[in-house]
Motif scaffolding. Structure first.
Motif, PDB file in Angstrom:
ATOM      1  N   LEU A 161     -50.370   0.074  16.978  1.00  0.00           N
ATOM      2  CA  LEU A 161     -50.974  -1.244  17.187  1.00  0.00           C
ATOM      3  C   LEU A 161     -50.745  -2.164  15.990  1.00  0.00           C
ATOM      4  N   LYS A 162     -50.694  -1.595  14.793  1.00  0.00           N
ATOM      5  CA  LYS A 162     -50.436  -2.407  13.595  1.00  0.00           C
ATOM      6  C   LYS A 162     -49.072  -3.088  13.672  1.00  0.00           C
ATOM      7  N   LYS A 163     -48.116  -2.441  14.305  1.00  0.00           N
ATOM      8  CA  LYS A 163     -46.769  -3.008  14.419  1.00  0.00           C
ATOM      9  C   LYS A 163     -46.771  -4.294  15.234  1.00  0.00           C
ATOM     10  N   LYS A 164     -47.677  -4.382  16.187  1.00  0.00           N
ATOM     11  CA  LYS A 164     -47.721  -5.551  17.061  1.00  0.00           C
ATOM     12  C   LYS A 164     -48.781  -6.564  16.636  1.00  0.00           C
ATOM     13  N   PHE A 165     -49.895  -6.061  16.088  1.00  0.00           N
ATOM     14  CA  PHE A 165     -51.033  -6.938  15.810  1.00  0.00           C
ATOM     15  C   PHE A 165     -51.442  -6.948  14.336  1.00  0.00           C
ATOM     16  N   SER A 166     -50.510  -6.789  13.423  1.00  0.00           N
ATOM     17  CA  SER A 166     -50.866  -6.733  11.999  1.00  0.00           C
ATOM     18  C   SER A 166     -51.578  -8.009  11.546  1.00  0.00           C
ATOM     19  N   HIS A 167     -51.285  -9.123  12.198  1.00  0.00           N
ATOM     20  CA  HIS A 167     -51.904 -10.405  11.860  1.00  0.00           C
ATOM     21  C   HIS A 167     -53.245 -10.613  12.574  1.00  0.00           C
ATOM     22  N   LYS A 168     -53.638  -9.632  13.415  1.00  0.00           N
ATOM     23  CA  LYS A 168     -54.901  -9.733  14.152  1.00  0.00           C
ATOM     24  C   LYS A 168     -55.671  -8.424  14.034  1.00  0.00           C
ATOM     25  N   PRO A 169     -56.246  -8.149  12.871  1.00  0.00           N
ATOM     26  CA  PRO A 169     -56.958  -6.877  12.691  1.00  0.00           C
ATOM     27  C   PRO A 169     -58.117  -6.690  13.664  1.00  0.00           C
ATOM     28  N   GLU A 170     -58.727  -7.784  14.118  1.00  0.00           N
ATOM     29  CA  GLU A 170     -59.827  -7.662  15.075  1.00  0.00           C
ATOM     30  C   GLU A 170     -59.343  -7.119  16.424  1.00  0.00           C
ATOM     31  N   VAL A 171     -58.111  -7.426  16.789  1.00  0.00           N
ATOM     32  CA  VAL A 171     -57.531  -6.889  18.025  1.00  0.00           C
ATOM     33  C   VAL A 171     -57.287  -5.391  17.879  1.00  0.00           C
ATOM     34  N   ILE A 172     -56.768  -4.999  16.744  1.00  0.00           N
ATOM     35  CA  ILE A 172     -56.540  -3.572  16.479  1.00  0.00           C
ATOM     36  C   ILE A 172     -57.859  -2.821  16.559  1.00  0.00           C
ATOM     37  N   GLU A 173     -58.876  -3.317  15.882  1.00  0.00           N
ATOM     38  CA  GLU A 173     -60.159  -2.621  15.844  1.00  0.00           C
ATOM     39  C   GLU A 173     -60.811  -2.556  17.227  1.00  0.00           C
ATOM     40  N   GLY A 174     -60.727  -3.633  17.987  1.00  0.00           N
ATOM     41  CA  GLY A 174     -61.276  -3.627  19.340  1.00  0.00           C
ATOM     42  C   GLY A 174     -60.579  -2.603  20.222  1.00  0.00           C
ATOM     43  N   ASN A 175     -59.268  -2.530  20.098  1.00  0.00           N
ATOM     44  CA  ASN A 175     -58.508  -1.545  20.869  1.00  0.00           C
ATOM     45  C   ASN A 175     -58.841  -0.124  20.437  1.00  0.00           C
ATOM     46  N   MET A 176     -59.009   0.072  19.153  1.00  0.00           N
ATOM     47  CA  MET A 176     -59.344   1.411  18.661  1.00  0.00           C
ATOM     48  C   MET A 176     -60.707   1.860  19.190  1.00  0.00           C
ATOM     49  N   ARG A 177     -61.674   0.959  19.159  1.00  0.00           N
ATOM     50  CA  ARG A 177     -63.000   1.289  19.696  1.00  0.00           C
ATOM     51  C   ARG A 177     -62.925   1.597  21.191  1.00  0.00           C
ATOM     52  N   SER A 178     -62.102   0.832  21.917  1.00  0.00           N
ATOM     53  CA  SER A 178     -62.009   1.040  23.365  1.00  0.00           C
ATOM     54  C   SER A 178     -61.346   2.382  23.688  1.00  0.00           C
ATOM     55  N   ILE A 179     -60.350   2.781  22.931  1.00  0.00           N
ATOM     56  CA  ILE A 179     -59.702   4.079  23.138  1.00  0.00           C
ATOM     57  C   ILE A 179     -60.705   5.199  22.893  1.00  0.00           C
ATOM     58  N   ASP A 180     -61.428   5.097  21.794  1.00  0.00           N
ATOM     59  CA  ASP A 180     -62.373   6.152  21.440  1.00  0.00           C
ATOM     60  C   ASP A 180     -63.540   6.209  22.433  1.00  0.00           C
ATOM     61  N   MET A 181     -64.026   5.058  22.862  1.00  0.00           N
ATOM     62  CA  MET A 181     -65.133   5.038  23.809  1.00  0.00           C
ATOM     63  C   MET A 181     -64.717   5.661  25.145  1.00  0.00           C
ATOM     64  N   ALA A 182     -63.527   5.319  25.616  1.00  0.00           N
ATOM     65  CA  ALA A 182     -63.043   5.878  26.885  1.00  0.00           C
ATOM     66  C   ALA A 182     -62.864   7.392  26.770  1.00  0.00           C
ATOM     67  N   TYR A 183     -62.396   7.853  25.636  1.00  0.00           N
ATOM     68  CA  TYR A 183     -62.260   9.301  25.401  1.00  0.00           C
ATOM     69  C   TYR A 183     -63.608   9.996  25.585  1.00  0.00           C
ATOM     70  N   ARG A 184     -64.648   9.378  25.064  1.00  0.00           N
ATOM     71  CA  ARG A 184     -65.988   9.979  25.121  1.00  0.00           C
ATOM     72  C   ARG A 184     -66.672   9.809  26.469  1.00  0.00           C
ATOM     73  N   GLU A 185     -66.319   8.741  27.221  1.00  0.00           N
ATOM     74  CA  GLU A 185     -67.062   8.419  28.424  1.00  0.00           C
ATOM     75  C   GLU A 185     -66.369   8.748  29.742  1.00  0.00           C
ATOM     76  N   VAL A 186     -65.173   9.309  29.702  1.00  0.00           N
ATOM     77  CA  VAL A 186     -64.475   9.638  30.944  1.00  0.00           C
ATOM     78  C   VAL A 186     -65.339  10.594  31.780  1.00  0.00           C
ATOM     79  N   LYS A 187     -65.437  10.304  33.079  1.00  0.00           N
ATOM     80  CA  LYS A 187     -66.269  11.102  33.985  1.00  0.00           C
ATOM     81  C   LYS A 187     -65.406  12.079  34.776  1.00  0.00           C
ATOM     82  N   GLY A 188     -65.956  13.249  35.033  1.00  0.00           N
ATOM     83  CA  GLY A 188     -65.253  14.237  35.845  1.00  0.00           C
ATOM     84  C   GLY A 188     -64.906  15.492  35.086  1.00  0.00           C
ATOM     85  N   LEU A 189     -65.229  15.507  33.804  1.00  0.00           N
ATOM     86  CA  LEU A 189     -64.958  16.681  32.971  1.00  0.00           C
ATOM     87  C   LEU A 189     -66.107  17.668  33.119  1.00  0.00           C
ATOM     88  N   ASN A 190     -65.775  18.923  33.067  1.00  0.00           N
ATOM     89  CA  ASN A 190     -66.803  19.964  33.077  1.00  0.00           C
ATOM     90  C   ASN A 190     -67.135  20.311  31.635  1.00  0.00           C
TER      91      ASN A 190
END
Length: 192
Positions: free
Chosen positions: A162-191
């Motif tokens: 993400l830094k390669k594309k959004f190095s001038h927009k750190p807030e975009v990088i951080e928002g994307n990082m939070r969204s990846i991590d949140m989805a990892y934790r919240e995916v439904k259907g796992l046992n």
């Protein structure tokens, strides 16, 4: 080899996510392919993208015919497109939806051997990125479901890409990082 077929609509980032996932895997020494398939090139039209990830060289140069994993960025495609076409027996299906996986399974009439997962990627991206971009959160759900690598390594590689594309927009990088991590934790259907 892990073969993934992405279903989305033009403008939702299916192609971008397929490539980003491949680049993340490539950074760990995996062999990769990622490419889109375009129908009508217009905003909102159904779009397909593909990702292959392998420990060894990939000699195939065609669409993913029998995916191990199908990722659906837009749940309105259900009933419009055969999203489970040729999904391997015991394959995985991840759908961007706030529904429970059982409801999706019933709606699609899926066989018991299709592992069905849901994640509300729209809400996550809107909260964390500020706009509805379901593609990035889906990366976290994918890593959780197929366990490409430990989550810290996945996040580190995603950040570098993400830094390669959004190095001038750190807030975009951080928002994307939070969204990846949140989805990892919240995916439904796992046992468990």
């Amino acid at each position: 080899m892990l073969e993934i077929r992405w279903h989305g609509r033009g403008g939702q980032g299916s192609k971008t996510a397929s490539i980003l996932l491949a680049k993340i895997a490539s950074a760990t020494g995996k062999h990769i392919q990622a490419f889109p398939e375009y129908g009508p090139e217009r905003m909102g039209a159904p779009v397909l993208a593909y990702t292959r990830i392998s420990d060894g060289p990939i000699h195939l140069h065609c669409q993913v015919e029998t995916p191990d994993l199908v990722v659906v960025l837009d749940p309105t495609l259900i009933g419009t497109v055969d999203i489970t076409q040729n999904l391997k027996k015991g394959g995985n299906l991840i759908i961007n939806s706030d529904y429970e996986p059982d409801k999706i399974r019933d709606k699609l009439g899926l066989a018991a051997d299709v592992n069905t997962y849901t994640i509300d990627a729209n809400t996550i991206s809107e909260e964390e990125i500020g706009r509805i971009f379901p593609n990035t959160p889906m990366l976290g759900a994918i890593n959780r479901v197929v366990n490409l690598m430990d989550q810290d390594s996945f996040l580190n590689q995603a950040r570098e890409e993400l830094k390669k594309k959004f190095s001038h927009k750190p807030e975009v990088i951080e928002g994307n990082m939070r969204s990846i991590d949140m989805a990892y934790r919240e995916v439904k259907g796992l046992n468990g």
